[in-house]
Design an enzyme around this catalytic site. Structure first.
Site, PDB file in Angstrom:
ATOM      1  N   GLU A  35       0.796  -1.244   0.000  1.00  0.00           N
ATOM      2  CA  GLU A  35       0.000   0.000   0.000  1.00  0.00           C
ATOM      3  C   GLU A  35       0.820   1.281   0.000  1.00  0.00           C
ATOM      4  O   GLU A  35       0.517   2.216   0.748  1.00  0.00           O
ATOM      5  CB  GLU A  35      -0.972  -0.012   1.198  1.00  0.00           C
ATOM      6  CG  GLU A  35      -1.889  -1.220   1.166  1.00  0.00           C
ATOM      7  CD  GLU A  35      -2.849  -1.305   2.356  1.00  0.00           C
ATOM      8  OE1 GLU A  35      -2.848  -0.386   3.173  1.00  0.00           O
ATOM      9  OE2 GLU A  35      -3.584  -2.302   2.432  1.00  0.00           O
TER      10      GLU A  35
ATOM     11  N   GLU B  38      -6.184 -10.578  -1.388  1.00  0.00           N
ATOM     12  CA  GLU B  38      -7.039 -10.335  -0.212  1.00  0.00           C
ATOM     13  C   GLU B  38      -8.501 -10.208  -0.633  1.00  0.00           C
ATOM     14  O   GLU B  38      -9.194  -9.262  -0.265  1.00  0.00           O
ATOM     15  CB  GLU B  38      -6.603  -9.047   0.516  1.00  0.00           C
ATOM     16  CG  GLU B  38      -5.140  -9.027   0.881  1.00  0.00           C
ATOM     17  CD  GLU B  38      -4.713  -7.767   1.637  1.00  0.00           C
ATOM     18  OE1 GLU B  38      -5.590  -7.027   2.125  1.00  0.00           O
ATOM     19  OE2 GLU B  38      -3.497  -7.538   1.733  1.00  0.00           O
TER      20      GLU B  38
HETATM   21  O1  9MR Z   1      -7.698  -8.017   8.296  1.00  0.00           O
HETATM   22  C1  9MR Z   1      -6.752  -7.238   8.983  1.00  0.00           C
HETATM   23  C2  9MR Z   1      -7.354  -6.687  10.255  1.00  0.00           C
HETATM   24  O2  9MR Z   1      -7.611  -7.738  11.176  1.00  0.00           O
HETATM   25  C3  9MR Z   1      -6.422  -5.677  10.885  1.00  0.00           C
HETATM   26  O3  9MR Z   1      -7.064  -5.070  11.991  1.00  0.00           O
HETATM   27  C4  9MR Z   1      -6.045  -4.633   9.866  1.00  0.00           C
HETATM   28  C5  9MR Z   1      -5.092  -3.628  10.448  1.00  0.00           C
HETATM   29  O4  9MR Z   1      -4.799  -2.617   9.579  1.00  0.00           O
HETATM   30  O5  9MR Z   1      -5.447  -5.256   8.745  1.00  0.00           O
HETATM   31  C6  9MR Z   1      -6.329  -6.098   8.090  1.00  0.00           C
HETATM   32  O6  9MR Z   1      -5.732  -6.614   6.918  1.00  0.00           O
HETATM   33  C7  9MR Z   1      -5.380  -5.646   5.937  1.00  0.00           C
HETATM   34  C8  9MR Z   1      -4.167  -6.157   5.194  1.00  0.00           C
HETATM   35  O7  9MR Z   1      -3.141  -6.468   6.087  1.00  0.00           O
HETATM   36  C9  9MR Z   1      -3.691  -5.171   4.163  1.00  0.00           C
HETATM   37  N1  9MR Z   1      -4.755  -4.766   3.280  1.00  0.00           N
HETATM   38  C10 9MR Z   1      -6.012  -4.357   3.896  1.00  0.00           C
HETATM   39  C11 9MR Z   1      -6.483  -5.442   4.882  1.00  0.00           C
HETATM   40  C12 9MR Z   1      -7.831  -5.065   5.463  1.00  0.00           C
HETATM   41  O8  9MR Z   1      -7.744  -3.887   6.189  1.00  0.00           O
END
Ligand code: 9MR
Length: 387
Positions: free
Chosen positions: A154, A259
């Protein structure tokens, strides 16, 4: 003897016929997704929560052959304090995954502005050394077990800028991405290295990602793939995904959906807020979150508790999610030769980052009761008719 053999043969034939004829929706009996979509690998984000529930583990083993730790390999989890490493949870997850004979493990993620401990980016004279040491330690630990990594996550700006203005650009400058990939390649020359981002179907962001990876390739930076996260929703135009795949295919790198989930289809959040008398004026955080949701980056409703959906609302949501999956997989089918893996950001609707007391999505192919949903059958049908 002869009759015995015949009987055994007959019983085996009957069993095969029965399994082929299974018409129900029990997720533990329907055709494995990984068989339907092969040779595309099918992944799921899992983590400690998965290992605490037999059904989750069984669901994973039946349908998936790739896994990503949802949170526990991120820098804030593996190295909260400099030099102190915690690998307990991701080690357990990795052992479970690799215990499935056909499954592989993706690594997520090494460098990201979120879930990043502050010590990594607090000193511009030390930032590259610290980044290198973090990458080396984590990748060495998983060498031979994790076959690919989201090296940088990102980093592209959602607005008019090229790179996101983050602690990484502020502390290390615009070249931190190249450095991260170079270090990652030094740490494990066999690992496949991905740039991963959301909203890459958006035309502006698509073009920035294309230029980013093209530039890296031209400079000889070891980048092997693009991870399109795929946090999609029921209202978006899936031809934009088609266009991004066509563009990224020009680069000749691997492409994975890393994802995937499809949000939306529930009651509209704004009208819900209005009904509940809790709307927020334009220009507040609420509006920003709605804009991010359009990018697929955020699907919250600002923490308001929503009432349980009615059966009618659930059916409506299910039909919209099914239709969106049909559109998405039609695009996937068209590009199937260049798609390496499709990872869902969860296993079933009983757990997703998109769901909480205040937001209700049904983003996957399996529901909270371990039943294959209409979306699963839509994908299966589409795939069986792919010739
Ligand atoms: O699914 C993840 C969630 O449990 C966490 O709280 C969050 C923290 O930022 O990250 C989520 O996963 C993310 C992923 O690592 C990167 N892309 C976006 C995903 C959804 O937010």
């Amino acid at each position: 003897m002869k009759t015995g053999k015949l009987l055994i043969f007959g019983a085996a034939a009957l069993l095969t016929a029965c399994s082929a004829a299974y018409e129900g929706n029990d997720a533990f009996q329907v055709t494995p997704l990984k068989d339907i979509l092969a040779p595309i690998r099918v992944g799921a984000a899992i983590d400690n929560w998965t290992l605490q529930n037999e059904q989750n583990m069984e669901l994973f083993s039946r349908h998936f052959n790739s896994a990503t730790c949802e949170n526990s390999m991120k820098p804030i989890e593996t190295e909260r304090n400099e030099g102190e490493f915690t690998f307990d949870t991701p080690d357990k997850v990795t052992d479970f995954v690799l215990g499935n004979k056909d499954a592989v493990m993706r690594g997520h993620c090494l460098i990201w502005h979120s879930q990043c401990p502050s010590w990594l980016t607090e000193d511009s004279t030390l930032v590259f050394q610290r980044m290198k040491e973090h990458i080396f330690a984590v990748m060495n630990h998983y060498k031979g077990k994790v076959y690919c990594w989201d090296v940088v996550n990102e980093a592209i700006d959602d607005g008019p800028g090229f790179l996101r203005n983050s602690q990484w650009t502020r502390c290390a400058g615009q070249h931190f991405i190249d450095s991260a990939f170079v270090y990652a390649h030094q740490a494990d020359p066999d690992a496949l290295l991905f740039y991963n981002d959301y909203g890459l179907n958006n035309p502006q962001k698509r073009e920035k990602c294309y230029q980013l990876v093209k530039g890296m390739l031209e400079r000889g930076i070891p980048v092997h793939g693009i991870g399109m996260q795929g946090h999609y929703n029921v209202t978006m135009d899936y031809s934009t995904v088609d266009e991004s795949l066509t563009r990224f295919e020009e680069l000749g790198v691997l492409i994975q959906f890393t994802e995937l989930d499809i949000a939306g289809g529930g009651p509209d959040r704004r009208s819900m807020r209005r009904q509940m008398g809790q709307d927020r004026p334009n220009g507040t955080q609420g509006q920003q979150q709605d804009q991010m949701a359009a990018f697929g980056g955020y699907s919250g409703n600002g923490g308001l508790q929503m009432p349980e959906l009615t059966d009618e609302q659930k059916m409506h949501q299910d039909s919209l999610v099914t239709e969106a999956y049909r559109k998405f997989f039609t695009v996937v089918k068209k590009h199937r030769k260049s798609i390496h893996t499709i990872t869902f950001w969860g296993l079933s609707d009983n757990y997703s980052w998109l769901n909480s007391r205040s937001r209700q999505n049904a983003p996957f192919l399996f529901d909270g009761e371990y039943k294959a949903k209409n979306a699963y059958f839509a994908v299966r049908e589409l795939w069986n008719n792919r010739k």
